[in-house]
Design a protein around this motif. Structure first.
Motif, PDB file in Angstrom:
ATOM      1  N   THR A  37       0.789  -1.208   0.197  1.00 38.50           N
ATOM      2  CA  THR A  37      -0.044  -0.082  -0.028  1.00 38.50           C
ATOM      3  C   THR A  37       1.065   1.316   0.247  1.00 38.50           C
ATOM      4  O   THR A  37       2.199   1.008  -0.267  1.00 38.50           O
ATOM      5  CB  THR A  37      -0.948   0.087   0.979  1.00 38.50           C
ATOM      6  N   THR A  40       3.403   4.473  -3.439  1.00 40.37           N
ATOM      7  CA  THR A  40       4.546   4.066  -4.269  1.00 40.37           C
ATOM      8  C   THR A  40       3.857   3.080  -5.319  1.00 40.37           C
ATOM      9  O   THR A  40       4.270   3.227  -6.774  1.00 40.37           O
ATOM     10  CB  THR A  40       5.743   3.376  -3.664  1.00 40.37           C
ATOM     11  N   ASP A  68       0.785  -5.410   5.036  1.00 39.75           N
ATOM     12  CA  ASP A  68       0.655  -5.009   6.384  1.00 39.75           C
ATOM     13  C   ASP A  68      -0.684  -4.277   6.753  1.00 39.75           C
ATOM     14  O   ASP A  68      -1.278  -4.091   5.765  1.00 39.75           O
ATOM     15  CB  ASP A  68       1.844  -4.049   6.839  1.00 39.75           C
ATOM     16  N   HIS A 139      12.528   0.711   6.163  1.00 37.58           N
ATOM     17  CA  HIS A 139      11.620  -0.318   6.104  1.00 37.58           C
ATOM     18  C   HIS A 139      10.978  -0.943   4.994  1.00 37.58           C
ATOM     19  O   HIS A 139      10.817  -0.208   4.076  1.00 37.58           O
ATOM     20  CB  HIS A 139      10.284   0.024   7.165  1.00 37.58           C
ATOM     21  N   GLY A 141       7.677  -3.510   3.876  1.00 38.62           N
ATOM     22  CA  GLY A 141       6.422  -3.722   4.951  1.00 38.62           C
ATOM     23  C   GLY A 141       6.537  -2.601   6.118  1.00 38.62           C
ATOM     24  O   GLY A 141       7.082  -1.516   5.817  1.00 38.62           O
ATOM     25  N   ARG A 168       0.269  12.114   6.398  1.00 37.69           N
ATOM     26  CA  ARG A 168      -0.374  12.818   5.163  1.00 37.69           C
ATOM     27  C   ARG A 168      -1.795  12.154   5.034  1.00 37.69           C
ATOM     28  O   ARG A 168      -2.689  12.857   4.258  1.00 37.69           O
ATOM     29  CB  ARG A 168       0.369  12.942   4.028  1.00 37.69           C
ATOM     30  N   LYS A 203      13.690   9.259  -1.123  1.00 35.67           N
ATOM     31  CA  LYS A 203      13.903   7.689  -0.927  1.00 35.67           C
ATOM     32  C   LYS A 203      15.396   7.204  -1.302  1.00 35.67           C
ATOM     33  O   LYS A 203      15.731   5.977  -1.187  1.00 35.67           O
ATOM     34  CB  LYS A 203      12.847   6.877  -1.907  1.00 35.67           C
TER      35      LYS A 203
HETATM   36  C1  F6R Z   1       3.066  -0.480   2.459  1.00 36.03           C
HETATM   37  C2  F6R Z   1       4.556  -0.544   3.181  1.00 36.03           C
HETATM   38  C3  F6R Z   1       5.515   0.432   3.383  1.00 36.03           C
HETATM   39  C4  F6R Z   1       5.582   1.487   2.193  1.00 36.03           C
HETATM   40  C5  F6R Z   1       6.515   2.533   2.499  1.00 36.03           C
HETATM   41  C6  F6R Z   1       6.528   3.626   1.508  1.00 36.03           C
HETATM   42  O1  F6R Z   1       2.393  -1.487   2.362  1.00 36.03           O
HETATM   43  O2  F6R Z   1       4.567  -1.692   3.746  1.00 36.03           O
HETATM   44  O3  F6R Z   1       6.580  -0.189   3.370  1.00 36.03           O
HETATM   45  O4  F6R Z   1       5.639   0.662   1.092  1.00 36.03           O
HETATM   46  O5  F6R Z   1       6.254   3.233   3.761  1.00 36.03           O
HETATM   47  O6  F6R Z   1       5.350   4.315   1.487  1.00 36.03           O
HETATM   48  P1  F6R Z   1       4.864   5.206   0.311  1.00 36.03           P
HETATM   49  O7  F6R Z   1       5.080   4.515  -0.736  1.00 36.03           O
HETATM   50  O8  F6R Z   1       3.460   5.977   0.625  1.00 36.03           O
HETATM   51  O9  F6R Z   1       6.146   6.075   0.078  1.00 36.03           O
END
Ligand code: F6R
Length: 261
Positions: A37, A40, A68, A139, A141, A168, A203
């Protein structure tokens, strides 16, 4: 080594990964997808939904396992990952709701929820392709720094930085749950193909540590270095701290077309 693919846009990343998922489903109707989720993976889901619209494919037997879930959000909360997966994935792709699983984040029945989830993944035959994003903490997940590389689905405490990043999506930062239930790094590593996506300069450090840094529990993303089939799809900003970026681009430019990702 992971295969590193640097693309021009999130849309190009989405199309690349969606094409691979489509290829998998065409080959095996009961493909098992690991679903991230957050922001990304959205271009992947959008590209796959568009592809299924123009070129329909039977996806009724596809299974999906979310990475998760937050602990303690009421059922139907707009930011619970069950709701998000239904809204962003199950619905737009036309998947069979009964085939889509999200860890159980209900406080009252939390004990045993991790083991139940592991059993469900095993019963489905394991994950064929695991979509991953990465947090600024590194991290995968919600396995924050210090997570064991052998860990299985369990309850974890979100790092303050991760709670701040996810604020956010919520009305106020305090509403972001402190606890989550997440597939472990050991669970993730059992998936047959890991596809890690990352966009944006924020990132870049986590990606450099995951791809090129030492393998360390302090950098959960570095667990990808222990997997035999990993594809990392980045935009230029997320790739900007890679020491060997030019070499990865050279490899990709010279890759035989038959190999796929
Ligand atoms: C989501 C998850 C997290 C996100 C990470 C990046 O299921 O497990 O590891 O992939 O926090 O979040 P975004 O994509 O919103 O930058």
């Amino acid at each position: 080594m992971a295969e590193i693919v640097v693309v021009d846009s999130k849309q190009a990343a989405g199309e690349l990964v969606a094409a691979e998922i489509r290829r998998l489903i065409e080959a095996t109707a009961d493909t098992v997808l690991g679903l991230a989720t957050g922001s990304t993976p959205l271009p992947v889901y959008a590209a796959l939904a568009a592809s299924l619209l123009t070129h329909p494919l039977d996806v009724s037997r596809v299974h999906g396992f979310a990475l998760d879930e937050y602990v303690g959000l009421p059922a139907g909360h707009p930011e619970s990952y069950r709701t998000v997966i239904t809204r962003d994935v199950t619905g737009p792709l036309g998947l069979t709701p009964a085939n889509i699983h999200v860890p159980n984040g209900d406080r009252a029945t939390l004990e045993g929820a991790g083991a139940d989830y592991e059993r469900a993944i095993d019963a489905a035959g394991g994950v064929d392709l695991q979509i991953l994003g990465i947090g600024r903490t590194g991290h995968l997940g919600f396995n924050e720094p210090g997570s064991s590389f052998a860990s299985l689905t369990r309850v974890k405490t979100l790092a303050p930085k991760s709670r701040a990043d996810n604020a956010r999506f919520f009305a106020s930062p305090d509403e972001v749950p402190v606890h989550c239930i997440t597939q472990g790094l050991g669970t993730i590593r059992r998936a047959r193909h890991l596809v890690l996506l990352a966009f944006g300069a924020e990132k870049a450090a986590a990606i450099a540590a995951a791809v090129e840094g030492p393998v360390s529990a302090s950098q959960p993303g570095s667990a990808i270095q222990l997997h035999e089939h990993v594809t990392v799809v980045l935009d230029e900003a997320a790739a900007s701290q890679l020491v060997n970026g030019d070499y990865y681009r050279y490899i990709w430019a010279n890759k035989p077309a038959w190999q796929g990702i």
